[in-house]
Design an enzyme around this catalytic site. Structure first.
Site, PDB file in Angstrom:
ATOM      1  N   ASP A  84      24.339 -18.226 -23.623  1.00 50.73           N
ATOM      2  CA  ASP A  84      24.020 -17.177 -22.639  1.00 50.73           C
ATOM      3  C   ASP A  84      22.640 -17.474 -22.032  1.00 50.73           C
ATOM      4  O   ASP A  84      21.939 -18.363 -22.509  1.00 50.73           O
ATOM      5  CB  ASP A  84      23.983 -15.806 -23.331  1.00 50.73           C
ATOM      6  CG  ASP A  84      23.058 -15.814 -24.541  1.00 50.73           C
ATOM      7  OD1 ASP A  84      23.553 -16.080 -25.644  1.00 50.73           O
ATOM      8  OD2 ASP A  84      21.835 -15.641 -24.391  1.00 50.73           O
TER       9      ASP A  84
ATOM     10  N   ASP B 143      20.233 -15.196 -22.101  1.00 53.23           N
ATOM     11  CA  ASP B 143      19.451 -14.068 -22.604  1.00 53.23           C
ATOM     12  C   ASP B 143      19.498 -12.939 -21.560  1.00 53.23           C
ATOM     13  O   ASP B 143      20.599 -12.545 -21.182  1.00 53.23           O
ATOM     14  CB  ASP B 143      18.033 -14.529 -22.971  1.00 53.23           C
ATOM     15  CG  ASP B 143      17.359 -13.567 -23.923  1.00 53.23           C
ATOM     16  OD1 ASP B 143      18.070 -12.978 -24.762  1.00 53.23           O
ATOM     17  OD2 ASP B 143      16.141 -13.391 -23.838  1.00 53.23           O
TER      18      ASP B 143
END
Ligand SMILES: CSC[C@H]1O[C@H](OP(=O)(O)O)[C@H](O)[C@@H]1O
Ligand code: ADE
Length: 296
Positions: free
Chosen positions: A212, A214
């Site tokens: 991801d 974040d």
């Protein structure tokens, strides 16, 4: 009891990696250590002639949160079982636009922002200070990189891993601050794991699998567990292929016995032999027996 064989390869599986299929002669075995029990039983098996020991960092079913992982017991158990090399596999957030989900980062530095964990095997009665200037095993990292290149997996040679306490993900201000510190990836588990591996004189490398962005990326949603697991399921086959390819390379590595990681304690103990606590000496045999015996 006979001593366990040495030269085994330890694999610590992070989020989404709770087993290691494809091995032969497999068994789950409960192991205890002077620091308590590891996150789960250890899974023993073979790939060809090489013996592997797998440990799911959060336990099967992901029962243990990052702050409550008994990192000392995990590392001590692998050491006790004769592991000399340890590969850590972890899910991480990417802190750079050019490290999108699906990238494997072979970490070479850490910033430790954790604060609620036991970080050393040593302590009052036997004090030690190991070097963490180069916190991962360069030799092991080269093997990992060669294998990732062979698999044609998108990967990065080096990266700084910011270890946060969690379990909550970062605020936007924190994420932006870590980016301003030139950190590359963020996770919750590689510290104190890497510190303890160094104290235990294990060759340790960490592969951080980006799942991801974040919460800092304006073009992407903030991280969620579902998104992480989705990416990890897509990565799992590559992670397992990495393990089998790496094992073949390590088996052929004649340099391994001379690796500097394996003498990390040579100049680290500072407590005078006459001031050392007998209880600590006893407790530390599995970790520091090599130097304790040499120093009488
Ligand atoms: C599953 S969400 C966050 C969780 O995943 C990472 O764990 P690991 O390093 O064991 O793969 C991260 O550090 C958090 O613990
Ligand atoms: N964004 C993130 N922050 C902390 N740990 C993570 N593990 C996977 N993604 C993460």
């Amino acid at each position: 009891m006979s001593a366990p064989p040495t030269g085994r390869i330890g694999i610590i599986g992070g989020s989404g990696l709770y087993d290691l299929p494809g091995l032969t002669d497999t068994r789950w075995v409960a192991v205890d250590t002077p620091w308590g029990a590891p996150s789960d039983e250890l899974f023993f098996g073979r790939l060809g002639e090489v013996e592997l020991v797998f440990l799911p960092r959060h336990g099967r079913g992901h029962r243990v949160p990052p702050s409550e992982v008994n990192y000392r017991a995990n590392i001590a158990a692998l050491k006790q079982m004769g592991c000399t090399d340890v590969l850590s596999l972890s899910a991480v957030g990417g802190l750079r636009a050019d490290l999108p989900p699906g990238t494997f980062v072979v970490v070479d530095q850490f910033i430790d922002r954790t604060f609620a964990r036991e970080k050393s095997f040593f302590g009052t009665g036997l004090v030690a200070h190991v070097s963490m200037a180069k916190p991962v095993c360069h030799r092991l990292g080269r093997h990992v990189l060669a294998q990732l290149a062979a698999q044609e997996v998108p990967h990065a040679d080096g990266g700084t891993y910011l270890a946060m306490e969690g379990p909550q993900f970062s605020t936007l201000a924190e994420s932006q601050m870590y980016r301003s510190w030139n950190c590359d990836v963020i996770g919750m588990t590689n510290m104190p794991e890497a510190k303890l591996a160094r104290e235990a004189e294990l060759c340790y490398a960490s592969v951080a699998m980006v799942t991801d962005f974040d919460c800092w990326h304006p073009g992407h949603d903030s991280v969620t567990v579902d998104a992480i697991i989705g990416v990890l399921l897509g990565n799992a086959a590559q992670a397992r292929q990495l393990v089998s390819g790496l094992v073949a390379q390590l088996h052929a590595d004649t340099q391994a016995p001379a690796c500097g990681c394996r003498s990390a304690l040579d100049h680290a103990l500072i407590t005078a032999p006459s001031a050392r606590s007998p209880e600590m000496i006893h407790r530390l045999q599995g970790i520091a027996g090599r130097v304790l015996q040499a120093q009488g």
